[in-house]
Write an enzyme that holds these catalytic residues in place. Structure first.
Site: not given
Ligand code: PAF
Length: 279
Positions: A27, A34
């Site tokens: 997101m 990430h």
């Protein structure tokens, strides 16, 4: 690095690709957690696709969809440095066009923990991840252990619906002082940031108790609850010691147990977890 905003464009790019594709769904507002997924995807696939999409359907009406942190330029610069091949960054109306009226409902594992506190959350997650899989057609998809229940739900969906994708779950990345990396950490002011360490401390306490021979799940829950409650900025949503695959709450810790917590620090809701009994 290509940036693609339409599903048709992403499908076209995928058709032109004969090698393996790794997808990292995100997101945005990226952090090192990430990037660890991207780096693993880079090692295991010919091409890496990262999706950046703040999915409205997984947020409840009183949750933080509108204020969820976004910084597209920074995300793109980080992904370019990681040599990502494609960033799929659709607007909301591309994923949910007028008339959209289908959702994916995974069963029992979505009813507990996050699912109980955030009704409809996993319906939103499963639906969007299913769409991303259909659009990107990855060989492998990468998720973080920080969202442990999400990983279990997605694996369930992939198995139950015979999806042709391997789900890879990577360990939680932590700041030096133990705080699990999360895009939502940006909401914390200095005092809250310090108070938030109670999450990782309570998980450490659970591991220590388990190492010292504690096998009563209630004993672990009680000790963790007392520690968290001693932090005046913390308010507990749940402290769970559950079977690591079914998420059913345990009486006795006999096999792998997922210890997971959701705690509000001021207005910010944080989650974290650890697994006991794997060594
Ligand atoms: O973990 C997340 O960031 C999201 O839940 C996901 C998997 C990208 C779906 O919107």
């Amino acid at each position: 690095m290509k940036v693609i905003e339409t599903a048709a464009g992403m499908k076209r790019a995928r058709r032109q690709e004969s090698g393996s594709v790794g997808l990292v769904p995100t997101m945005g507002y990226l952090h090192k957690g990430h990037l660890s997924l991207v780096s693993r995807a880079r090692q295991e696939n010919d091409r890496v696709v990262v999706s950046v999409f703040v999915n409205p359907t997984q947020f409840g009406p009183s949750e933080d969809f509108v204020r969820y942190p976004r910084d597209t330029e920074r995300d793109l610069a980080m992904l370019a440095r990681e040599e990502v091949d494609v960033v799929f960054m659709p607007p909301v109306e591309e994923v949910y066009p007028n008339g959209f009226n289908t959702s994916v409902e995974v069963g029992e594992v979505t009813e507990r923990l996050e699912g109980a506190c955030r009704p409809g959350h996993f319906r939103g997650v499963a639906t969007v991840v299913n769409k991303l899989f259909n659009i990107v057609q990855p060989n492998r998809a990468y998720f973080g252990q920080k969202d442990a229940q999400q990983a279990i739900v997605i694996k369930r969906m992939v198995t139950d619906l015979d999806m042709n994708v391997e789900v890879v779950v990577m360990p939680t990345m932590r700041e030096e002082d133990g705080l699990a990396m999360s895009s939502r950490n940006v909401y914390l002011n200095g005092e809250e940031r310090h108070a938030a360490l109670v999450l990782s401390r309570s998980l450490q306490q659970a591991s220590d108790l388990h190492k010292r021979g504690e096998r009563s799940a209630e004993g672990v829950r009680r000790a963790m609850t007392a520690l968290i409650e001693a932090e005046k900025l913390a308010e507990i949503d749940y402290v769970s010691v559950a079977d690591a695959s079914t998420l059913a709450e345990l009486d006795t810790i006999a096999g792998p147990a997922l210890v997971s917590i959701a705690v509000r620090i001021g207005k910010t809701r944080l989650i974290d977890n650890t697994i006991l009994g794997t060594d």
